[in-house]
Write a protein that holds these residues in place. Structure first.
Motif, PDB file in Angstrom:
ATOM      1  N   PHE A  21       0.840  -1.188   0.000  1.00  0.00           N
ATOM      2  CA  PHE A  21       0.000   0.000   0.000  1.00  0.00           C
ATOM      3  C   PHE A  21       0.884   1.250   0.000  1.00  0.00           C
ATOM      4  N   GLU A  22       1.905   1.221   0.838  1.00  0.00           N
ATOM      5  CA  GLU A  22       2.788   2.388   0.920  1.00  0.00           C
ATOM      6  C   GLU A  22       3.557   2.618  -0.380  1.00  0.00           C
ATOM      7  N   GLU A  25       1.155   4.067  -2.898  1.00  0.00           N
ATOM      8  CA  GLU A  25       0.751   5.444  -2.607  1.00  0.00           C
ATOM      9  C   GLU A  25       1.750   6.483  -3.131  1.00  0.00           C
ATOM     10  N   GLU A  26       2.976   6.024  -3.441  1.00  0.00           N
ATOM     11  CA  GLU A  26       3.976   6.985  -3.926  1.00  0.00           C
ATOM     12  C   GLU A  26       3.647   7.488  -5.332  1.00  0.00           C
ATOM     13  N   ASP A  28       0.812   8.494  -8.472  1.00  0.00           N
ATOM     14  CA  ASP A  28      -0.595   8.848  -8.612  1.00  0.00           C
ATOM     15  C   ASP A  28      -1.173   8.419  -9.962  1.00  0.00           C
ATOM     16  N   SER A  32      -4.702   0.085 -10.309  1.00  0.00           N
ATOM     17  CA  SER A  32      -4.587  -0.856  -9.208  1.00  0.00           C
ATOM     18  C   SER A  32      -5.443  -2.094  -9.419  1.00  0.00           C
TER      19      SER A  32
ATOM     20  N   ASP B 156     -11.508   6.593  -5.266  1.00  0.00           N
ATOM     21  CA  ASP B 156     -10.729   6.915  -4.075  1.00  0.00           C
ATOM     22  C   ASP B 156     -10.593   5.715  -3.146  1.00  0.00           C
ATOM     23  N   LEU B 158      -8.599   2.629  -1.589  1.00  0.00           N
ATOM     24  CA  LEU B 158      -7.184   2.395  -1.350  1.00  0.00           C
ATOM     25  C   LEU B 158      -6.646   1.607  -2.536  1.00  0.00           C
ATOM     26  N   SER B 159      -5.418   1.930  -2.971  1.00  0.00           N
ATOM     27  CA  SER B 159      -4.918   1.221  -4.156  1.00  0.00           C
ATOM     28  C   SER B 159      -4.575  -0.229  -3.828  1.00  0.00           C
ATOM     29  N   SER B 161      -5.823  -3.117  -0.914  1.00  0.00           N
ATOM     30  CA  SER B 161      -6.645  -3.362   0.274  1.00  0.00           C
ATOM     31  C   SER B 161      -6.879  -4.857   0.437  1.00  0.00           C
TER      32      SER B 161
END
Ligand SMILES: Cc1ncc(COP(=O)(O)O)c(C=O)c1O
Lengths: 381, 162
Positions: A21-22, A25-26, A28, A32, B156, B158-159, B161
């Motif tokens: 996830f982290e 998040e980097e 945009d 996914s 929106d 979470l990418s 989950s």
């Protein structure tokens, strides 16, 4: 004075999903395929019912076990769809997501030192949940060669016979595996012979594409030893409304309710109103969403086939679980995000038997899926 | 759903799906998909394939207007006759007979507002049966033929989950 986590908490490693996830998040501009929730909004009728309940100011606590009206609808629905027959007054408890139901069951029935066989790869919360309850996990890896179905051989080989309980989930997150009634028979026989409680997470029951969903609780001698979990997150795309439930014999529900009444008091009231409406009138939307997932599933599976990536024909939920082209699924997933901006989840995150695979969620528009699969293809060639 | 319905639904979603894409999603063979599409075309069910364009992102921007038309009919002229005449103008992108306060809803497209106004006043208004025209210029499009505009990516979730 420091906040030193308790031994139980300290003993549970951080979630493997968290790290991905982290990384994701980097960026945009990611497509996914790492999401474990529907990309649809809840059916309008359910949203309207939630809005109407707010307008009427229906925001007080409900009965601990959930609104009577909802429990009744749940009981009827489970009976009609899956032949699960439970008394709405004594054998149904409405919870804050299926997640809470799972946690209640673990805490209500496990003692420190108990051991729990967990069929894996599986949803990431079971192992920590068992550990939070003080019990120990016995890994029961399932294999791609068995299409990730739970077999008697897998149970025997892993020492599940000595365990006190078995946790299973079909249709499965992350593999997309499903089990037919006939395939559940030997698992049920094993549970009866070794006197195991069974915790059966059936939250993807509505998303079974190849055959009707079968619940292990409907097999002979199983109802009295099984807790069935289900909820509204997947079938009705209501993840954020946090509503689930458990079905179990009266004594079991009573024990779970003893924790629930002190920790949660009652599940979200607005969501309960939405859920009544969902069960009443949203069958068409569920069928439409299922048809769309099924199309996407066909698309994804055939694209993997074209790429020469082995993927057993996942028949449920909204995940494909192909073999990872590299030996290390972590490295592959990381490189795929960095180079192609496509997020998938490495299989090892989901427990024993998951390494060497990737979880690819198709709860994403066909357009994005098409683009993501093209990027995966160019990445591996 | 029949194969026809299923393919039609998919093509309405995206007319650029390739035969292979459609085959995968429907579990039909590519030849079967092609046969169904050909049948839909020859039966006149599928009338054409067009792009849905957000004109605001195009230079020069196109101007569009929704025009209400009222007509009076006489013994010789029916709605169809008027419609036939109007539909011939290339400026007219859509024309429908509707119930309610006016008779025709017409969609007009041009390079500028003045061009559209000139077209309405010089070509449409003089048609003898047309008694009134009301022109509404389209200021902003939020949705065209089922496709929502705006910046799309409002996912929106979470990418990653569980
Ligand atoms: C197998 C499984 N069980 C339970 C959950 C959580 O469901 P809920 O939103 O009802 O807590 C998930 C969510 O991903 C899941 O995949």
């Amino acid at each position: 004075m420091t906040f030193e986590p308790s031994e139980r908490v300290a003993g549970v490693p951080p979630s493997g999903i968290r790290r991905f996830f982290e990384i994701a998040e980097e960026y945009d501009d990611i497509i996914s395929l790492g999401v474990g929730e529907p990309d649809f909004a809840p059916p309008w009728a359910a949203r309207d019912a939630a809005i109407a309940s707010l307008e009427r100011g229906q925001t007080s606590y409900t009965a601990n076990r959930g609104m009577r009206e909802l429990r009744e609808r749940i009981a009827v629905d489970a009976d009609e769809k899956y032949g699960l027959s439970y008394d709405p007054d004594e054998e149904v408890i409405v919870t804050s997501g299926a997640s809470e139901a799972v946690d209640l069951a673990f805490r209500a029935f496990l003692d420190p030192g108990d051991s729990v066989a967990v069929a894996q790869p599986c949803y990431i919360s079971y192992m920590p949940g068992v550990q939070f309850a003080g019990a120990d996990v016995v890994d029961v890896p399932t294999r791609a060669a068995d299409e990730f179905k739970l077999t008697r051989e897998a149970l025997e080989a892993s020492g599940a016979a000595e365990a006190d309980a078995l946790v299973m989930c079909y249709p499965n997150n992350p593999t997309g595996a499903t089990m037919t009634r006939a395939e559940l028979e030997p698992v049920a026989a094993f549970a009866r012979e070794h006197d195991l409680l069974v915790f059966s997470d059936e939250i993807y029951s509505e998303l079974s594409y190849e055959h009707d969903h079968a619940s292990i609780a409907t097999l002979p001698g199983m109802r009295e030893r099984t807790v069935v979990f289900n909820g509204f997150s997947k079938a009705y795309a209501m993840t954020g409304l946090r509503l689930g439930y458990a079905l179990a014999p009266a004594d079991a529900v009573d024990a779970m309710n003893r924790i629930h009444q002190y920790t949660m008091l009652s599940a979200p009231t607005t969501a309960q109103h939405a859920a009544v409406e969902a069960l009443d009138s949203c069958g068409d939307e569920v069928r439409e969403m299922r048809a769309q997932y099924d199309r996407r599933r066909n698309f994804v599976l055939s694209r993997f086939e074209e790429m020469g990536i082995d993927c057993f024909p996942a028949a449920g939920a909204f995940y494909a679980f192909p073999e990872c082209p590299w030996a290390d699924s972590d490295e592959f997933a990381e490189a795929l995000i960095e180079e192609e901006r496509v997020a998938v989840v490495p299989g090892n995150v989901f427990g024993a038997g998951g390494e060497g695979h990737l979880r690819v969620s198709y709860a994403t528009s066909l357009g994005d899926l098409k683009e993501a699969m093209a990027r995966i293809e160019s990445f591996i060639t | 759903m029949s194969d026809r319905e299923e393919i039609l639904a998919l093509l309405r979603e995206n007319a650029r799906y390739s035969t292979e894409d459609l085959a995968r999603q429907t579990d039909l063979a590519p030849e079967e998909v092609e046969a169904v599409i050909e049948e839909l075309e020859t039966d006149g069910v599928i009338k054409g394939y067009q792009a849905v364009v957000d004109w605001e992102k195009v230079e020069p921007e196109r101007v569009r207007a929704a025009v209400e038309l009222n007509v009076t009919l006489d013994r010789e002229t029916g709605y169809d006759d008027i419609a036939e005449r109007l539909a011939k103008f290339p400026e007219v992108q859509g024309l429908r007979l509707v119930s309610g306060d006016f008779d025709f809803a017409m969609e007009v497209e041009g390079d500028s507002m003045s061009e559209v106004s000139r077209f309405i006043s010089e070509q449409v208004a003089p048609v003898p049966e047309i008694t009134q025209t009301v022109t509404h210029y389209i200021m902003e499009s939020y949705k065209e033929r089922g496709v929502e505009f705006g910046d799309g990516h409002d996912d929106d979730r979470l990418s990653i989950s569980p």
